[in-house]
Each structure stands twice: as C-alpha cells, then as structure tokens.
Design an enzyme around this catalytic site. Structure first.
Site, PDB file in Angstrom:
ATOM      1  N   THR A   1       0.811  -1.216   0.000  1.00  0.00           N
ATOM      2  CA  THR A   1       0.000   0.000   0.000  1.00  0.00           C
ATOM      3  C   THR A   1       0.848   1.271   0.000  1.00  0.00           C
ATOM      4  O   THR A   1       1.885   1.302   0.669  1.00  0.00           O
ATOM      5  CB  THR A   1      -0.768   0.008   1.353  1.00  0.00           C
ATOM      6  OG1 THR A   1      -1.393  -1.232   1.517  1.00  0.00           O
ATOM      7  CG2 THR A   1      -1.730   1.147   1.474  1.00  0.00           C
TER       8      THR A   1
ATOM      9  N   VAL B   1     -12.200  -6.004   3.203  1.00  0.00           N
ATOM     10  CA  VAL B   1     -11.714  -4.624   3.272  1.00  0.00           C
ATOM     11  C   VAL B   1     -10.523  -4.609   4.225  1.00  0.00           C
ATOM     12  O   VAL B   1     -10.570  -5.209   5.296  1.00  0.00           O
ATOM     13  CB  VAL B   1     -12.836  -3.678   3.776  1.00  0.00           C
ATOM     14  CG1 VAL B   1     -12.284  -2.296   4.097  1.00  0.00           C
ATOM     15  CG2 VAL B   1     -13.949  -3.579   2.733  1.00  0.00           C
TER      16      VAL B   1
HETATM   17  N1  GLY Z   1      -2.621  -2.668   3.988  1.00  0.00           N
HETATM   18  C1  GLY Z   1      -3.443  -2.963   2.928  1.00  0.00           C
HETATM   19  C2  GLY Z   1      -4.368  -4.070   3.125  1.00  0.00           C
HETATM   20  O1  GLY Z   1      -4.165  -4.914   3.972  1.00  0.00           O
HETATM   21  O2  GLY Z   1      -5.332  -4.135   2.407  1.00  0.00           O
END
Ligand code: GLY
Length: 333
Positions: free
Chosen positions: A188, A217
């Site tokens: 990310t 999510v």
């Molecule tokens: N850090 C991004 C996710 O786990 O979706």
C-alpha cells in the site's frame, strides 16, 4: 499532593492552552515535507511536492501524490494495475484525512481508477466518512468519474495461474513478483504531508491483498487503522497485512503515543510491539509497517520484518529513500 494554588495555576495554564486557536500549531511548523511508504513513494512524493513546494496545501499534495501511485505506475498492489480478489474483481480501498479531523474513504470500490479522489469527494461533499462497493461507485459516477475495466492482462494472467492451486499465503516483502499464490500483496502507499502553514494531511490507497475474499476490506480505508492525522500532534499511516492494523487501531495508536511525547520512530515501534504481543505466532509470518511524522516535521518508521523502506521529500532533497528498522532482522529468503 499539589497545593490549591499550584492546582489553580496549572488549571489556568491548561485552560489557556486549550483556548489557543487551532492555528497555533502552524506557527511551530518547521517547513513543508512529504513522506510515504515504499520505494514508489519517491516519485509519489515528487508528485506531491509539485503542489507542496509551491506553497500548496497538504491535502492537495497528498491527493496528487496518491493519484500518481494509482495510475502513474503499474503496480500489482495499488490502483489500476492492482491484482484482483479470488473471484477476479479488482476492488480498491482508499482514505484521506486532514489534520482538523475531516476525512473520507471508499472501500471495495470497483472500476474507478482514482479511489483517493472519490474519498476526497466523500469528505467534502457528503455527511459521511466511508462509502463502500456499489454505493461508492454510484457516488463516484455522480461526481463525474468514469467506470473502466481496471484488470490488466498481467493481473488476469496472474489470477488465472493462481486459480490452479487457489492457495493463499501472503509473503513478506516479495514485491512485484508475479508468482501466483505468492505475490507481495500489501505494499500500500500511505502518505503524510505537512505544508508551510503547518497543516497536515494524509492519504492511503491500495488494491488490498491479491486473491482476497470477495468483500474483504483492509486497513487503508479505515480511519485510525491505515491512516490518522491530527494537526495538534502529527500523522501516521500503515502498510502490510491490514487485519493487524484494524485489530490494533494502529495509526490512531501511533498518533496517541506521539501525543504522549514519544518520537515518531518510538511510537511506531511501540505499535509494532503491540502487534507482536497480541499475536506472537502470526507476527512471524506477516509484514506490518508504520510511518509517522509529527507536527514539527520529525519522521520515523518501524516494521515487523526487514525490508520496509520509506521516502522523504522536502525543500532540501526530493528523492530520499530510507530503510526502516524492524523487530525481526534476519533475512527470510
Ligand atoms: N494494507 C493494505 C491491506 O491490507 O489491504
């Protein structure tokens, strides 16, 4: 026990501090700066710096930087080239936050290549914080965004190869290797900016874990988990396996630790230790990374495992890429 006089004095001091205008923090700002996660943070920071360096606002800067990450590169974990879920759908998560507490987010949105800009519209044009799935897409379309097929031929190929085994095993820091069932799926981009007025903002955007369950999510669109910013203290953002950040309200935790006087690096380390303490066995297999910047522009990071890097950009240098310290320091390869 404090005397009545001392108590009154400290109460008056506290009341005086509370009465200071929110802009007081602005006077103490040390200069504009933007930081972000991973190596692609360098060009993303530069896109943000195009705004910040001209005296633009932190919120415009983080939106510009995150937008670069979403479409200016082709990365299997962010934006238009993101890998799909196990059913073949590319679903994106993003959040944006200003240091005054305004925030917006979208989760599991499909077909929209700039979820960060939709998140900003949620913040600015709705009474809500988070819109999900079809509702988020419907709102995006009403705001003029175009629905597109985001699945690239490369993502399609990787997904079809993964389907042969359907084995899901997230691995640590094996970025951008298109190995089915074995792809790095949590790098990310999280970005934090401080503008010359001393205002802070943050953005976080991702396609989440490759081959995730439909409807999953992660932390990135969850305010307090993947991102948290407070002009009075500073901001924090996260990368890695999002379930750990959600379990620990981790970005909020980092900011609250800084509020208590901890440095950004120390606050990130404490949050990582919390992850290890809660799930010691799982923490050996998963990567979790935090990046923080306080309102004075001090920056720090910490990760569970080796390999996390973060990019720092200010008036003196626009391409710094620094290694983070980590709890586990041995190579796993
Ligand atoms: N850090 C991004 C996710 O786990 O979706």
């Amino acid at each position: 026990m404090p005397s009545r006089r001392t108590f009154l004095q400290s109460s008056l001091l506290a009341a005086g501090a509370a009465a200071l205008p929110r802009g007081f923090a602005q006077i103490r700002a040390s200069g504009a700066k933007v930081v972000s996660t991973w190596d692609f943070g360098v060009p993303a920071n530069q896109a943000a710096w195009a705004v910040l360096g001209k005296g633009g606002s932190a919120i415009d800067a983080v939106e510009a930087g995150a937008r670069w990450a979403e479409t200016g590169q082709c990365n299997s974990t962010v934006g238009r080239c993101g890998y799909p879920d196990r059913d073949g759908h590319v679903t994106l998560d993003a959040s944006i936050m200003k240091g005054d507490g305004s925030c917006g987010a979208v989760a599991a949105i499909e077909g929209i290549d700039h979820p960060i800009s939709v998140a900003r519209k949620v913040m600015e044009k709705t009474p809500h914080v988070l819109l999900v799935a079809e509702g988020a897409q419907q709102f995006a379309v009403s705001e003029g965004f175009k629905v597109q097929d985001l699945r690239t031929p490369e993502a399609e190929k990787a997904w079809k190869a993964w389907l042969k085994t359907s084995k899901y095993q997230p691995e640590i820091n094996v970025e951008r290797r298109s190995l089915p069932g074995n792809s790095e799926n949590h790098d990310t981009i999280g970005m934090l900016a401080l503008d010359k007025e001393g205002r802070m903002a943050g953005a976080c955007t991702t396609s989440g874990m490759a081959w995730k369950m439909r409807g999953r999510v992660g932390d990135s669109p969850i305010i307090g988990a993947g991102l948290y910013v407070d002009d009075e203290v500073g901001g924090a953002t996260a990368s890695g396996v999002g379930e750990e950040m959600i379990r620990n309200a981790a970005s909020f935790l980092v900011v609250e630790l800084m509020r208590q006087g901890r440095s950004p690096a120390d606050a990130c380390r404490e949050a990582i230790e919390r992850v290890v303490h809660k799930r010691p066995a799982a923490s050996k297999e998963l990567q979790v990374c935090f990046l923080a910047m306080n309102k004075d522009g001090q920056v720090g990071a910490f990760a569970l495992h080796k390999g996390f890097v973060y990019a720092v950009c200010d008036a003196s240098k626009q391409d710094a890429l620094l290694p983070s310290q980590s709890i586990y320091t041995t190579d796993r390869t």
